[in-house]
Design an enzyme around this catalytic site. Structure first.
Site, PDB file in Angstrom:
ATOM      1  N   GLU B  60      27.742   9.138 -27.672  1.00  0.00           N
ATOM      2  CA  GLU B  60      28.570   9.555 -28.814  1.00  0.00           C
ATOM      3  C   GLU B  60      27.726   9.916 -30.034  1.00  0.00           C
ATOM      4  O   GLU B  60      28.038  10.865 -30.757  1.00  0.00           O
ATOM      5  CB  GLU B  60      29.589   8.467 -29.162  1.00  0.00           C
ATOM      6  CG  GLU B  60      30.755   8.363 -28.181  1.00  0.00           C
ATOM      7  CD  GLU B  60      30.409   7.641 -26.881  1.00  0.00           C
ATOM      8  OE1 GLU B  60      29.308   7.055 -26.790  1.00  0.00           O
ATOM      9  OE2 GLU B  60      31.240   7.657 -25.952  1.00  0.00           O
ATOM     10  N   HIS B 129      40.662  -0.257 -26.361  1.00  0.00           N
ATOM     11  CA  HIS B 129      41.079   1.147 -26.212  1.00  0.00           C
ATOM     12  C   HIS B 129      42.381   1.452 -26.929  1.00  0.00           C
ATOM     13  O   HIS B 129      43.075   2.402 -26.571  1.00  0.00           O
ATOM     14  CB  HIS B 129      41.227   1.502 -24.732  1.00  0.00           C
ATOM     15  CG  HIS B 129      39.930   1.588 -23.998  1.00  0.00           C
ATOM     16  ND1 HIS B 129      39.244   0.472 -23.594  1.00  0.00           N
ATOM     17  CD2 HIS B 129      39.188   2.646 -23.616  1.00  0.00           C
ATOM     18  CE1 HIS B 129      38.131   0.840 -22.976  1.00  0.00           C
ATOM     19  NE2 HIS B 129      38.060   2.155 -22.977  1.00  0.00           N
TER      20      HIS B 129
END
Lengths: 353, 330
Positions: B60, B129
């Site tokens: 990322e 999540h």
């Protein structure tokens, strides 16, 4: 307790009498020497100005690293890019930015390269494709993936020089960066300026395998180590890396060098011995290159004196210029925060006022 | 106007901008052959090729850094971070680099990147999540944070974001991708930083963004049955924040509830409530209230997950109570 292998690594391993072959012009060699001396004297003056409170904040200097800097940056062409970190005064000077604009930035003045908004760690020169100094260790590295990818995307003839330090190689961003450069075969040369210490921590204590250049192999790129106190060795290595980069082969170069001063102006560097520092000063990159040029009869003692005189004048002019430049006006506090912002952005008006 | 899903609207915005400007390219994990984790980029690699739909490793920081570096040299990258939970791994690149580059270099550089990422709780995705982290980024001067609630807004705001010169976090929502709505045909571009009154009303203002707008609209329907007229303001953007539209509404209704997913303290609602009292204190008949997610990591069990998320019933009940028309008793 310093181990034997660690002590050994902290000594300069120089090849003083190696034969040097020059194929640069006399003028180029002269200019390389002059730029190395400029960096040294500029940093001496920066130190002085810091102690006189003309310069604030963090201030990391390049004393001792001049061969690595000039050897790496001098071969770059105008279309090539540089991404750097926070010990970058010498990097931007080597790229050709006028010292007075750099000094003005260190002074926090409106005429500085970042209009006084950046300071020592955030120097920038778009016209020379110097894409900045960044203050988070290893944080500048992922940007180079994008610059290299942009070159590939535009099918341009450019290389990117990514400068980083030995300390950054312990950070995860270095892995992501080198891996992605390797995956995409980007024209990026990563130069580890290994000055043996990340702040006060030796490479032996921050890297499981302290031969940082060996990581090149695992990223599918050319990895090599070079004596960072020898400007011509660095230059030759860089030239080979540029040639490889233009053929889609990235490189990881580890240049072994030394910073004579502490991590920053405020660091007295008690983690190393005076003998160690003295040993490295004995391998001084400027004096070595000067001797090489003398022996090759490229420069004379008179040339050296003239360079020193001109550099001193340039540095003094930079200080005078910086001191005369105004501080940014507080009315400009919000300038440059956004490009074309909507009116609702900073200080919202009271709706019915 | 044709009806389409939020997902399709985003897809069309990306495709149209890529057709318009050859410097626009996409990058992210699984956005190519796989079609994107939420299938927004499906098929684009076939049309534009792997150079303009760049598949990345699970890096990322590398993704956001690549986008930022490329943007500094003139390209217009649109990166996808698979979910906002993973952006934390790359946060240094967004907060310390992209958001700082124009300012700390004195206007000598810009970083026109768009980072698309879905936020919010889904279907039992549990603690790592299901987070709502966009307010962290809205806190940072130098960033824009855009969060559309409808397909039309998604398309118009994404196209505007790609054309804008500032670093933008474009927040989607996992439960909105299948949401359908009408989208204007032709060139549809919306201004960044402009809130939208999604439903007009007289008695109370419900302020929301992203998926919570749909909850606010459902609450407004239920309130109408009780004779309460609720106005729904969709912020559409957390920074720039269009407080003028919010305050204008509160001046009219004299009551306000801020509704959002995510945590209450230091969340977006805290900022909205503070702005309302700064600008419209004398117009308020009741303190501004906040209805948000519970301050826990999202649990897995359906019973607990439901209990942790804000509900339409909560909004209806509090609005009725605030207006003194509470028939239920609290």
């Amino acid at each position: 307790m310093v181990k034997e292998v660690e002590r050994n690594r902290l000594q300069p391993h120089t090849t003083q009498n190696a034969p040097v072959e020059f194929h640069e012009s006399r003028q180029e060699l002269h200019d390389m020497l002059a730029q190395m001396i400029l960096i040294r004297h500029f940093e001496d003056k920066v130190y002085e100005m810091y102690t006189r409170a003309k310069i604030g904040g963090y201030c990391h200097m390049n004393h001792g690293e001049e061969a690595t800097i000039i050897g790496a940056i001098r071969p770059l062409r105008p279309q090539d890019w540089i991404i750097s970190f926070y010990r970058e005064h010498g990097h931007i000077l080597a790229r050709g930015t006028e010292p007075k604009y750099v000094m003005a930035e260190l002074f926090g003045r409106e005429d500085g390269v970042a209009r006084g908004r950046g300071g020592s760690m955030h120097l920038f020169d778009a016209s020379r494709r110097f894409l900045g100094g960044y203050g988070i260790v290893a944080g500048q590295m992922p940007l180079a993936i994008g610059v290299g990818y942009s070159t590939k995307y535009r099918d341009a003839d450019e290389v990117t020089l990514l400068l980083t330090g030995d300390g950054a190689m312990a950070n995860g961003a270095s892995h992501e960066t080198l891996n992605m450069i390797g995956i995409y075969h980007l024209p990026v040369i990563t130069l580890i300026v290994n000055n043996l210490y990340g702040m006060g921590t030796t490479v032996e204590r921050s890297a499981a395998n302290p031969d940082l250049w060996k990581r090149g192999e695992m990223y599918n790129m050319w990895g090599t180590q070079v004596d960072g106190m020898d400007v011509m060795q660095v230059r030759r290595t860089m030239e080979e890396a540029m040639d490889r980069a233009r053929h889609g082969q990235p490189s990881l170069i580890e240049a072994i060098t030394y910073r004579y001063r502490g991590h920053s102006v405020a660091d007295a560097a008690r983690y190393r011995t005076p003998e160690e520092v003295q040993a490295w000063r004995g391998a001084d990159p400027i004096e070595r290159f000067y001797r090489q040029l003398l022996e090759a009869e490229v420069v004379t003692e008179q040339d050296r004196q003239e360079i020193e005189r001109q550099v001193d004048a340039t540095v003094q002019q930079a200080v005078d210029f910086a001191d005369a430049s105004p501080q940014p006006d507080p009315s400009g506090l919000f300038d440059y925060l956004y490009v074309n912002p909507p009116p609702t952005l900073n200080e919202p008006e009271t709706p019915d006022a | 106007m044709p009806e389409m899903t939020y997902r399709q609207a985003l897809h069309d915005a990306l495709r149209e901008e890529m057709q318009r400007d050859p410097n626009v390219f996409l990058l992210g994990e699984e956005i190519g052959i796989f079609g994107g984790s939420y299938k927004v980029t499906e098929g684009l690699i076939d049309e534009f090729g792997p150079q303009r739909v760049l598949e990345t490793p699970i890096s990322e920081g590398g993704i956001i850094g690549l986008a930022t570096g490329a943007s500094m040299t003139g390209l217009r990258p649109v990166a996808e971070i698979m979910t906002i939970n993973f952006i934390v791994v790359g946060m240094d690149q967004l907060v310390n680099n992209a958001a700082k580059i124009p300012y700390m270099f004195g206007g000598e550089a810009k970083a026109p990147i768009v980072i698309r990422t879905p936020s919010g709780a889904g279907h039992q995705l549990a603690s790592q999540h299901s987070q709502v982290l966009e307010s962290w980024f809205a806190y940072v001067p130098g960033m824009y944070v855009i969060a559309p609630s409808t397909p039309a807004d998604a398309k118009g705001l994404l196209k505007a974001s790609i054309r804008d010169d500032n670093p933008i976090l474009f927040v989607e929502n996992v439960l909105l991708y299948n949401e359908k709505g009408e989208v204007p045909e032709g060139e549809h571009i919306l201004p960044l930083g402009k809130a939208d009154v999604k439903r007009e009303g007289e008695d109370i203002t419900l302020i929301a963004y992203s998926r919570a707008v749909h909850m606010a609209l459902a609450a407004a329907d239920a309130l109408a049955e009780q004779g309460i007229s609720a106005e729904v303001v969709d912020l559409r953007s957390l920074r720039p924040l269009d407080i003028e539209t919010v305050v204008s509404s509160v001046r009219k209704t004299n009551h306000a509830i801020v509704l959002h997913e995510g945590w209450k303290r230091y969340g977006a609602g805290a900022e909205i409530a503070a702005e309302i009292q700064e600008h419209a204190f004398d117009d308020l008949d009741h303190p501004v209230e906040r209805i948000t997610g519970a301050e826990v990591p999202l649990p897995y069990a359906t019973s607990l997950e439901r209990a942790a998320l804000p509900r339409v019933e909560d909004v209806v009940m509090r609005a009725a109570f605030i207006l003194g028309r509470d028939k239920v008793g609290v």
